[in-house]
Design an enzyme around this catalytic site. Structure first.
Site, short mmCIF file in Angstrom:
data_model
loop_
_atom_site.label_atom_id
_atom_site.label_comp_id
_atom_site.label_asym_id
_atom_site.label_seq_id
_atom_site.Cartn_x
_atom_site.Cartn_y
_atom_site.Cartn_z
N CYS A 125 0.79 -1.23 0.00
CA CYS A 125 0.00 0.00 0.00
C CYS A 125 0.83 1.30 0.00
O CYS A 125 1.96 1.32 0.48
CB CYS A 125 -0.90 0.02 1.22
SG CYS A 125 -1.77 -1.52 1.45
N ARG B 286 2.70 0.90 -5.63
CA ARG B 286 2.75 0.08 -4.41
C ARG B 286 1.51 -0.79 -4.24
O ARG B 286 1.45 -1.62 -3.33
CB ARG B 286 2.89 0.99 -3.19
CG ARG B 286 4.07 1.91 -3.25
CD ARG B 286 4.07 2.85 -2.08
NE ARG B 286 4.40 2.14 -0.87
CZ ARG B 286 5.63 1.92 -0.45
NH1 ARG B 286 6.65 2.36 -1.15
NH2 ARG B 286 5.85 1.28 0.67
N TRP C 99 -2.80 -2.55 -1.64
CA TRP C 99 -2.46 -3.89 -2.12
C TRP C 99 -2.99 -4.83 -1.06
O TRP C 99 -2.52 -4.84 0.08
CB TRP C 99 -0.95 -4.03 -2.27
CG TRP C 99 -0.55 -5.33 -2.89
CD1 TRP C 99 -0.55 -5.63 -4.22
CD2 TRP C 99 -0.09 -6.49 -2.21
NE1 TRP C 99 -0.13 -6.93 -4.41
CE2 TRP C 99 0.16 -7.50 -3.19
CE3 TRP C 99 0.12 -6.83 -0.87
CZ2 TRP C 99 0.62 -8.77 -2.88
CZ3 TRP C 99 0.58 -8.10 -0.56
CH2 TRP C 99 0.83 -9.05 -1.56
N ASN D 289 -0.12 1.05 5.98
CA ASN D 289 0.67 0.17 5.12
C ASN D 289 1.42 -0.78 6.04
O ASN D 289 2.13 -0.33 6.94
CB ASN D 289 1.66 1.02 4.30
CG ASN D 289 2.66 0.15 3.59
OD1 ASN D 289 2.35 -0.98 3.17
ND2 ASN D 289 3.89 0.64 3.44
N GLY D 290 1.25 -2.08 5.80
CA GLY D 290 1.93 -3.06 6.65
C GLY D 290 0.97 -4.17 7.05
O GLY D 290 -0.10 -4.32 6.46
N GLU E 168 14.84 -15.28 -14.82
CA GLU E 168 14.42 -13.88 -14.94
C GLU E 168 13.50 -13.69 -16.15
O GLU E 168 12.50 -12.97 -16.08
CB GLU E 168 15.66 -12.97 -15.02
CG GLU E 168 15.39 -11.50 -15.22
CD GLU E 168 14.53 -10.86 -14.13
OE1 GLU E 168 14.26 -11.49 -13.12
OE2 GLU E 168 14.10 -9.72 -14.35
N LYS F 166 9.72 -12.28 -15.85
CA LYS F 166 9.26 -11.10 -16.58
C LYS F 166 7.98 -11.43 -17.35
O LYS F 166 7.02 -10.69 -17.31
CB LYS F 166 10.31 -10.59 -17.59
CG LYS F 166 11.50 -9.88 -17.04
CD LYS F 166 11.24 -8.47 -16.52
CE LYS F 166 10.86 -8.47 -15.07
NZ LYS F 166 11.91 -8.48 -14.07
N GLU G 264 4.91 -12.12 -14.90
CA GLU G 264 4.37 -11.03 -14.09
C GLU G 264 3.65 -9.97 -14.91
O GLU G 264 2.72 -9.35 -14.41
CB GLU G 264 5.44 -10.41 -13.19
CG GLU G 264 6.44 -9.51 -13.86
CD GLU G 264 7.42 -8.87 -12.88
OE1 GLU G 264 7.02 -8.51 -11.77
OE2 GLU G 264 8.60 -8.72 -13.25
N HIS H 98 14.09 -35.05 -15.97
CA HIS H 98 13.69 -35.55 -14.64
C HIS H 98 12.25 -35.18 -14.32
O HIS H 98 11.84 -35.24 -13.16
CB HIS H 98 14.64 -35.00 -13.57
CG HIS H 98 16.06 -35.42 -13.81
ND1 HIS H 98 16.49 -36.73 -13.70
CD2 HIS H 98 17.14 -34.71 -14.23
CE1 HIS H 98 17.77 -36.81 -14.00
NE2 HIS H 98 18.19 -35.59 -14.34
N LYS I 96 5.23 -2.58 -6.64
CA LYS I 96 6.66 -2.37 -6.88
C LYS I 96 7.50 -2.64 -5.63
O LYS I 96 8.59 -3.17 -5.71
CB LYS I 96 6.86 -0.92 -7.35
CG LYS I 96 8.28 -0.58 -7.73
CD LYS I 96 8.61 -1.15 -9.08
CE LYS I 96 10.04 -0.89 -9.49
NZ LYS I 96 10.49 -1.87 -10.49
C1 AGP Z 1 10.59 -7.86 -10.51
O1 AGP Z 1 10.16 -7.66 -11.80
C2 AGP Z 1 9.55 -8.02 -9.53
N1 AGP Z 1 8.61 -6.99 -9.60
C3 AGP Z 1 9.94 -8.48 -8.14
O2 AGP Z 1 10.26 -9.82 -8.26
C4 AGP Z 1 11.10 -7.76 -7.40
O3 AGP Z 1 12.30 -7.99 -8.04
C5 AGP Z 1 11.14 -8.26 -5.95
O4 AGP Z 1 9.94 -7.94 -5.32
C6 AGP Z 1 12.31 -7.72 -5.18
O5 AGP Z 1 12.23 -6.33 -5.04
P1 AGP Z 1 13.45 -5.47 -4.55
O6 AGP Z 1 14.53 -5.60 -5.54
O7 AGP Z 1 12.90 -4.08 -4.45
O8 AGP Z 1 13.87 -5.99 -3.20
#
Ligand code: AGP
Length: 607
Positions: free
Chosen positions: A2, A27, A73, A99-100, A480, A484, A487, A503, A602
């Site tokens: 949030c 956020r 969120w 937030n939290g 990665e 990408k 997500e 396997h 984010k």
């Molecule tokens: C990356 O595309 C993601 N949004 C997510 O996995 C991110 O890398 C992860 O939450 C870690 O965030 P940070 O690097 O701010 O700690």
């Protein structure tokens, strides 16, 4: 996760709060809401969805000097108007945004219900206004005493903004673990979860620390510290606004802009290399006082994309440095014992510097006496401030939820760090020319392959499953690439070490399941070719990033996205951009919300 924003001052708070919330939407964007004081009453408006929806139900002719806002969120309680913040007490005197996560909310809720409080939501947050009401109206505390008492009664993480209609010109801000920043204005003051939300109004900030409360009016910001039980003097830091504002600069999405910004980020990082000396040295390393020859083990901890960067570094470092390297997800560190040698260095990597799992790992390992070096994109963040040593990633503000340019910065810094340690341990010279060429190579590579990647994305964007295969140091890149894609496009994608296919995962292959291989001419090449042959035999369509003019590979795969035949040093950096662009185009062709994919945020400030 949030975002929260508060305003108190001589102007109308509503436009400030809305604009602040828009900048905090990265956020979370499940719902949004605002509370402000009007004619001595609390006005509350909330909706499901984004701040844009909130704007549509607001009366911008209303005028109020004090208010708070929230973009959510969801953690506790589904996505609904009742669960949207702000939340209020029974009498509607107090409004709270949070937030939290309040971990002991169930016990507190039962207690408050037994005292007759009526709850309207399923959130953990709603216990806060009711608890304050209980303490003020029944236990006879004044509001400030009750707020201090909150720190003792609430377990978990919180950044809270609170207004009370009986104290109409004050905004209360409380912080424990979740980030909260106060901004100093003239005749007005602000509080928000992050600096970009405040950058249009002020350059003077103070990061509240754990167990601090700010009492904010239009004229002053008083900070109370629970540890010392006193008000403390705070000195604002100055963060120039130029560094805060983020614009798309003509790109349709921040993510695309950020992908294309990567050569610039690399150039910026390399500009911190000290070229005049014999020793290989870069700006931030000058403040890192570690006896590298005494280290035996390096423990890298991170989440998501940052974890992938750390995982990649493990292969590089192990090859060239005399350390045992371990990489772990920060969320897994809660469940691990630190039975490790004293001569262990911890490295945390986090673009935001506010990832809750990374913060708790950092605190845990520091409590156990280990030193922590962090790579973070936000120098003012909790991770940066609490680490023993800190390297600023210098990627600039990244708005797209999908990390791109920060990943690039992490890869570059981890490799630079390896070079630095190597030069210290073995007193050898590092090939600077190779580094100098990197931004230029990346720039020309991007323009060379952008159309090709789009073409390939057009061919495959309707598939529902993808497997990303690679071996050795290329495997973290496969992880990665898959992250990408999933997500931002919501397509199921998995990164699999190619040798593991037989396997189990090979059972997934069919003509509807493309395999995306990373097949450079390096030590993994011949085994990768075999693994792709096996996939082809199961009729899976095959896309690959590999070397140009590689006839064997070209005849094997359906679609090749070539890298030039340059030093293999450049491949991971080039490959990362291909994977990002591919995910971007697939998501765009599917009409997804690229910069704000569903269910994500984010900054992941909950564990
Ligand atoms: C990356 O595309 C993601 N949004 C997510 O996995 C991110 O890398 C992860 O939450 C870690 O965030 P940070 O690097 O701010 O700690």
């Amino acid at each position: 996760m949030c975002g929260i924003f508060g305003y108190v001052g001589n102007k109308n708070c509503i436009p400030y709060i809305i604009s602040g919330l828009e900048k905090l939407e990265y956020r979370g964007y499940d719902s949004a809401g605002i509370a402000y004081l009007k004619d001595k009453n609390l006005e509350i408006k909330k909706i499901v969805g984004k701040v844009q929806n909130l704007k549509e139900i607001l009366d911008f002719n209303d005028f109020s000097n004090v208010g708070i806002g929230h973009t959510r969120w969801a953690t506790h309680g589904g996505i609904s108007v009742e669960n949207a913040h702000p939340h209020t007490d029974c009498e509607g005197n107090i409004a709270v945004v949070h937030n939290g996560i309040i971990e002991n909310y169930k016990e507190l809720k039962n207690f408050l219900m037994s005292k007759g409080h009526k709850f309207r939501s399923q959130t953990d947050t709603e216990i806060v206004p009711h608890l304050l009401e209980e303490m003020v109206d029944k236990e006879g505390m004044n509001l400030e005493e009750a707020l201090k008492e909150l720190f003792k009664r609430l377990e978990g993480a919180f950044a809270l903004l609170i207004i009370d209609k009986r104290r109409p010109s004050i905004l209360y801000a409380l912080r424990k673990q979740s980030p909260l920043i106060v901004g100093f204005g003239t005749g007005e003051n602000f509080v928000a979860s992050d600096i970009p939300a405040l950058g249009d109004y002020t350059e003077r900030f103070y990061y509240l620390k754990d167990n601090q409360m700010a009492i904010v009016s239009d004229k002053e910001i008083k900070v109370y510290d629970l540890k010392t039980n006193n008000y403390i003097e705070v000195e604002p830091i100055i963060v120039p606004q130029d560094g805060i504002r983020a614009e798309k600069n003509g790109y349709p999405h921040f993510m695309l802009k950020e992908i294309f910004e990567q050569p610039l980020v690399v150039r910026r990082i390399l500009s911190t290399l000290d070229r005049d000396k014999d020793k290989f040295i870069f700006e931030d390393i000058k403040n890192v006082d570690i006896s590298w020859e005494k280290i035996r083990k390096v423990f890298i901890v991170a989440c998501g994309t940052s974890y992938h960067a750390g995982y990649y570094a493990k292969f590089l470092w192990e090859k060239e440095l005399p350390y045992f390297i371990e990489v772990e997800l920060a969320s897994q560190m809660h469940h691990r014992n630190l039975n490790i040698p004293e001569e262990t260095l911890f490295i945390t990597i986090s673009q935001s510097g506010e990832t809750a799992d990374v913060i708790s790992t950092l605190r845990k390992v520091k409590e156990n006496g280990f030193k922590v070096l962090s790579l973070v994109n936000n120098p003012q963040s909790t991770v940066a401030r609490e680490s023993d040593y800190f390297i600023n990633l210098r990627a600039g503000v990244e708005i797209g939820v999908a990390a791109t340019k920060t990943f690039m910065a992490e890869l570059v810094y981890l490799e630079l760090l390896k070079e630095y340690i190597k030069s210290r341990l073995y007193n050898i010279k590092i090939d600077l020319d190779k580094w100098n060429m990197l931004p230029t190579y990346l720039e020309s590579y991007l323009s060379q392959i952008k159309d090709r990647v789009f073409e390939v994305a057009k061919k495959y964007y309707q598939k529902r499953n993808f497997l990303y295969l690679a071996r050795g140091k290329n495997f973290p890149l496969a992880l990665e690439g898959a992250l990408k894609l999933k997500e931002i496009s919501y397509i199921h994608a998995e990164g699999i070490p190619a040798g593991e296919m037989k396997h189990g995962p090979i059972a997934l292959l069919d003509p509807e399941t493309p395999v995306f291989g990373i097949v450079y001419k390096d030590e993994t090449y011949s085994k990768m070719i075999n693994n792709l042959e096996e996939a082809k035999a199961r009729k899976a369509p095959i896309i690959a990033i590999g070397n140009e003019w590689d006839e064997k590979l070209e005849s094997l795969v359906d679609d090749l996205i070539p890298v030039p035949n340059v030093d293999p040093f450049y491949y991971p950096y080039m490959g990362a951009m291909v994977l990002q662009l591919f995910a971007y185009h697939v998501a765009n062709l599917l009409g997804r919300e690229i910069d704000q994919p569903r269910n994500l945020a984010k900054s992941v400030t909950v564990e």
